[in-house]
Design a protein around this motif. Sequence first.
Motif, PDB file in Angstrom:
ATOM      1  N   THR B 101      10.896   1.650  -0.500  1.00 24.47           N
ATOM      2  CA  THR B 101      10.416   1.189   0.810  1.00 24.47           C
ATOM      3  C   THR B 101       9.213   2.019   1.258  1.00 24.47           C
ATOM      4  O   THR B 101       8.190   1.473   1.696  1.00 24.47           O
ATOM      5  N   GLU B 102       9.344   3.332   1.137  1.00 24.26           N
ATOM      6  CA  GLU B 102       8.211   4.201   1.471  1.00 24.26           C
ATOM      7  C   GLU B 102       7.013   3.885   0.571  1.00 24.26           C
ATOM      8  O   GLU B 102       5.875   3.798   1.044  1.00 24.26           O
ATOM      9  N   MET B 103       7.291   3.732  -0.718  1.00 22.46           N
ATOM     10  CA  MET B 103       6.208   3.447  -1.670  1.00 22.46           C
ATOM     11  C   MET B 103       5.498   2.151  -1.296  1.00 22.46           C
ATOM     12  O   MET B 103       4.259   2.071  -1.334  1.00 22.46           O
ATOM     13  N   ALA B 104       6.272   1.129  -0.908  1.00 23.00           N
ATOM     14  CA  ALA B 104       5.674  -0.171  -0.569  1.00 23.00           C
ATOM     15  C   ALA B 104       4.802  -0.062   0.681  1.00 23.00           C
ATOM     16  O   ALA B 104       3.732  -0.690   0.770  1.00 23.00           O
ATOM     17  N   THR B 105       5.243   0.734   1.648  1.00 26.68           N
ATOM     18  CA  THR B 105       4.452   0.933   2.867  1.00 26.68           C
ATOM     19  C   THR B 105       3.107   1.574   2.531  1.00 26.68           C
ATOM     20  O   THR B 105       2.053   1.169   3.033  1.00 26.68           O
ATOM     21  N   ILE B 106       3.156   2.562   1.650  1.00 24.73           N
ATOM     22  CA  ILE B 106       1.929   3.269   1.262  1.00 24.73           C
ATOM     23  C   ILE B 106       0.994   2.351   0.470  1.00 24.73           C
ATOM     24  O   ILE B 106      -0.218   2.309   0.723  1.00 24.73           O
ATOM     25  N   THR B 107       1.548   1.590  -0.470  1.00 28.35           N
ATOM     26  CA  THR B 107       0.672   0.733  -1.279  1.00 28.35           C
ATOM     27  C   THR B 107       0.074  -0.382  -0.418  1.00 28.35           C
ATOM     28  O   THR B 107      -1.067  -0.788  -0.640  1.00 28.35           O
ATOM     29  N   ASN B 301      -5.432   2.567 -10.125  1.00 25.30           N
ATOM     30  CA  ASN B 301      -4.382   1.563  -9.910  1.00 25.30           C
ATOM     31  C   ASN B 301      -3.361   1.573 -11.040  1.00 25.30           C
ATOM     32  O   ASN B 301      -2.173   1.348 -10.816  1.00 25.30           O
ATOM     33  N   SER B 302      -3.850   1.818 -12.240  1.00 23.58           N
ATOM     34  CA  SER B 302      -2.940   1.912 -13.373  1.00 23.58           C
ATOM     35  C   SER B 302      -1.975   3.093 -13.177  1.00 23.58           C
ATOM     36  O   SER B 302      -0.765   2.973 -13.399  1.00 23.58           O
ATOM     37  N   ALA B 303      -2.523   4.225 -12.724  1.00 25.93           N
ATOM     38  CA  ALA B 303      -1.669   5.390 -12.452  1.00 25.93           C
ATOM     39  C   ALA B 303      -0.702   5.090 -11.315  1.00 25.93           C
ATOM     40  O   ALA B 303       0.470   5.484 -11.354  1.00 25.93           O
ATOM     41  N   LEU B 304      -1.180   4.355 -10.309  1.00 29.61           N
ATOM     42  CA  LEU B 304      -0.319   4.011  -9.170  1.00 29.61           C
ATOM     43  C   LEU B 304       0.825   3.089  -9.610  1.00 29.61           C
ATOM     44  O   LEU B 304       1.954   3.210  -9.132  1.00 29.61           O
ATOM     45  N   LYS B 305       0.525   2.181 -10.535  1.00 29.47           N
ATOM     46  CA  LYS B 305       1.582   1.292 -11.055  1.00 29.47           C
ATOM     47  C   LYS B 305       2.670   2.110 -11.754  1.00 29.47           C
ATOM     48  O   LYS B 305       3.859   1.819 -11.622  1.00 29.47           O
ATOM     49  N   THR B 306       2.245   3.133 -12.498  1.00 32.08           N
ATOM     50  CA  THR B 306       3.236   4.010 -13.134  1.00 32.08           C
ATOM     51  C   THR B 306       4.044   4.744 -12.066  1.00 32.08           C
ATOM     52  O   THR B 306       5.271   4.849 -12.166  1.00 32.08           O
ATOM     53  N   SER B 307       3.353   5.221 -11.015  1.00 27.54           N
ATOM     54  CA  SER B 307       4.061   5.883  -9.904  1.00 27.54           C
ATOM     55  C   SER B 307       5.112   4.967  -9.303  1.00 27.54           C
ATOM     56  O   SER B 307       6.231   5.393  -9.006  1.00 27.54           O
ATOM     57  N   GLN B 308       4.736   3.707  -9.105  1.00 30.48           N
ATOM     58  CA  GLN B 308       5.684   2.747  -8.525  1.00 30.48           C
ATOM     59  C   GLN B 308       6.885   2.545  -9.439  1.00 30.48           C
ATOM     60  O   GLN B 308       8.027   2.486  -8.980  1.00 30.48           O
ATOM     61  N   ALA B 327      16.007   9.755   4.183  1.00 29.76           N
ATOM     62  CA  ALA B 327      14.851   8.850   4.185  1.00 29.76           C
ATOM     63  C   ALA B 327      15.233   7.404   3.861  1.00 29.76           C
ATOM     64  O   ALA B 327      14.448   6.487   4.084  1.00 29.76           O
ATOM     65  N   ASP B 328      16.442   7.202   3.302  1.00 26.85           N
ATOM     66  CA  ASP B 328      16.866   5.841   2.951  1.00 26.85           C
ATOM     67  C   ASP B 328      17.404   5.084   4.163  1.00 26.85           C
ATOM     68  O   ASP B 328      17.559   3.865   4.112  1.00 26.85           O
ATOM     69  N   GLN B 329      17.729   5.807   5.220  1.00 24.28           N
ATOM     70  CA  GLN B 329      18.377   5.153   6.363  1.00 24.28           C
ATOM     71  C   GLN B 329      17.439   4.157   7.010  1.00 24.28           C
ATOM     72  O   GLN B 329      16.269   4.441   7.235  1.00 24.28           O
ATOM     73  N   GLY B 330      17.984   2.975   7.288  1.00 21.08           N
ATOM     74  CA  GLY B 330      17.176   1.932   7.911  1.00 21.08           C
ATOM     75  C   GLY B 330      16.406   1.103   6.904  1.00 21.08           C
ATOM     76  O   GLY B 330      15.748   0.142   7.266  1.00 21.08           O
ATOM     77  N   ASN B 331      16.483   1.483   5.611  1.00 23.86           N
ATOM     78  CA  ASN B 331      15.805   0.673   4.584  1.00 23.86           C
ATOM     79  C   ASN B 331      16.537  -0.655   4.389  1.00 23.86           C
ATOM     80  O   ASN B 331      17.741  -0.694   4.404  1.00 23.86           O
TER      81      ASN B 331
END
Lengths: 331, 331
Positions: B101-107, B301-308, B327-331
């Motif tokens: 969820t955090e990752m998606a917000t950032i991307t 972006n390729s590195a970011l895809k690996t991060s994801q 950090a998972d609460q409310g996800n």
Amino acid sequence: MLKLGIIGTNWITEQFIQAALSTKKYQLTSVYSRTEEKAQQVATKYEAGEVFTSLADFFAQGSFDVVYIASPNSLHFEQAKAALEAGKNVIVEKPAFSNPTEMATITALLAKKPQLFLFEGARHVYEPNFQITKQAIQTLDQVQGATLVYMKYSSRYDQVLAGKTPNIFSPKFSGGSLQDLGVYVVYDAVSWFGVPDDVHYFANLLPTGVDGRGTAILTYPGFNVTLIFGKNATSYLPSEIYGLHETLVLAPNAADLAQVTRYQPDGKTVELGEPADENPMTHEAEAFYSMMTTQDHQMANSALKTSQAVNQVLFKLRQSAGIEFAADQGN
Amino acid sequence: MLKLGIIGTNWITEQFIQAALSTKKYQLTSVYSRTEEKAQQVATKYEAGEVFTSLADFFAQGSFDVVYIASPNSLHFEQAKAALEAGKNVIVEKPAFSNPTEMATITALLAKKPQLFLFEGARHVYEPNFQITKQAIQTLDQVQGATLVYMKYSSRYDQVLAGKTPNIFSPKFSGGSLQDLGVYVVYDAVSWFGVPDDVHYFANLLPTGVDGRGTAILTYPGFNVTLIFGKNATSYLPSEIYGLHETLVLAPNAADLAQVTRYQPDGKTVELGEPADENPMTHEAEAFYSMMTTQDHQMANSALKTSQAVNQVLFKLRQSAGIEFAADQGN
């Protein structure tokens, strides 16, 4: 001096004969092989007087006190049963039996013949470095788990790649890497940490129906033991047992304990192991002789209990990976 | 020359500053710490002109182009978000974010600011021996799996034994051994073998609510990868990648690839690796500089895809072991 009979003439049988003779406590008297020429060849080489090509005659007429069985795994059960029924002591190569049903039949038979002995040939358990490892584990501040590895490419896997099914990779013969090499590390875990609460086996399943390699997790209260074994890849990893601040390293692997090294918190090492014998089966030959000649049924029963536990764990691991043997049918 | 800002003054931040400065492509301009004395100390040591004790001021007034974030894991998200919103490029230490969820917000935020870069500081991925390993894997006859190990006792575990909860072992701070050391071997697996079909994590759960160590199994078509990592025991095992007849051995472990050795079918070895840099973060500092200054968004972006993908795998492994973060609460 104990009189030894053997079934089959493969390399491991010769290794056991050599180990037994080297103790000067056994003489080879009786050789069975389906092929008379092979039986005669081994009999001549090791000065055995009796040669049989009929298994019934071997058990009925052979003068041996104890038989060493290292046939394909699936044949152990009927041969050990026939031996016990003929009043012979038995040393059966690991894995002793294909499943708990076979094991239960054998232990029930043994209970009716309390004077007889049946040993599983878990040779590494009888080597000094195995007990040294066990004692070292007791001195760790807190056991945090272990990684036990035994994985060697088998040239017989070439046949699997060619579409064939050699015995060692056949479910008909109770084959596969768990039975053949995994049994060593399961013996380690059960002997050193006891019976696990739960087991999981992540297996590489072959077209033949058995496993080529895999990773198994044995769950204990507070820690897990990771087993890595296989016959279609090669690992050069030693094995490890974890304390909180100290680690025991077993090299070259968890079946061949040539070195047992304690890594201290500062990274310094202390070697605990003794130099290994040239023939790794010498110690088991000595131990079996000692139990049989002193009638030490207590020690033999303790070893049999470990065999039963290992048999159970192997079976549960197979169930976890969905591996079925012909020997399981009708259970 | 890129202007670098830093959040916090811990040892890994200093290691990154030293790596960045050694490339002569960065200058440290801006230091944030809650404690002015600490901020001033680092600023003086590395000749930075700007010192902040307010994070809002740091982002609003700092002259830096890129911020390096190595705060406790749970703080990465808000700090990276604030940085991007302030128009700053971001290097965030691994594990970048606590959950998908955090990752998606950032991307999503990055997608709105396509001129900005966000890099996860997976330093070993940028070291030459990582790519050498990847290329060597391509030449194996058939990948049969891998055993990837990174397990070192942390002195901060002493605090856990004393009943305390240091950040690194706290679910409030997204801590635990999977996040801290497991992330290296998850990066290895995802980079070398792709996204696994399935994952299982057998964790040693601590009273603090996170994992102290464990074994994870990543399932791929035809093989498994075994990950062994932890912070409350020490392993001296190298890591291995299995071909059918050849094995690659990575030493001293799967995060510090000082040696990459190919074991041939005959057991002979060929060393493939290059000598490692003294500061292991130099290569990532070079790579991030290169991408930012050449506007290489494709590589980023390729590195970011690996991060994801790594973020997803870490999350699934946590779910497998029942580890939850604040950090998972409310996800």
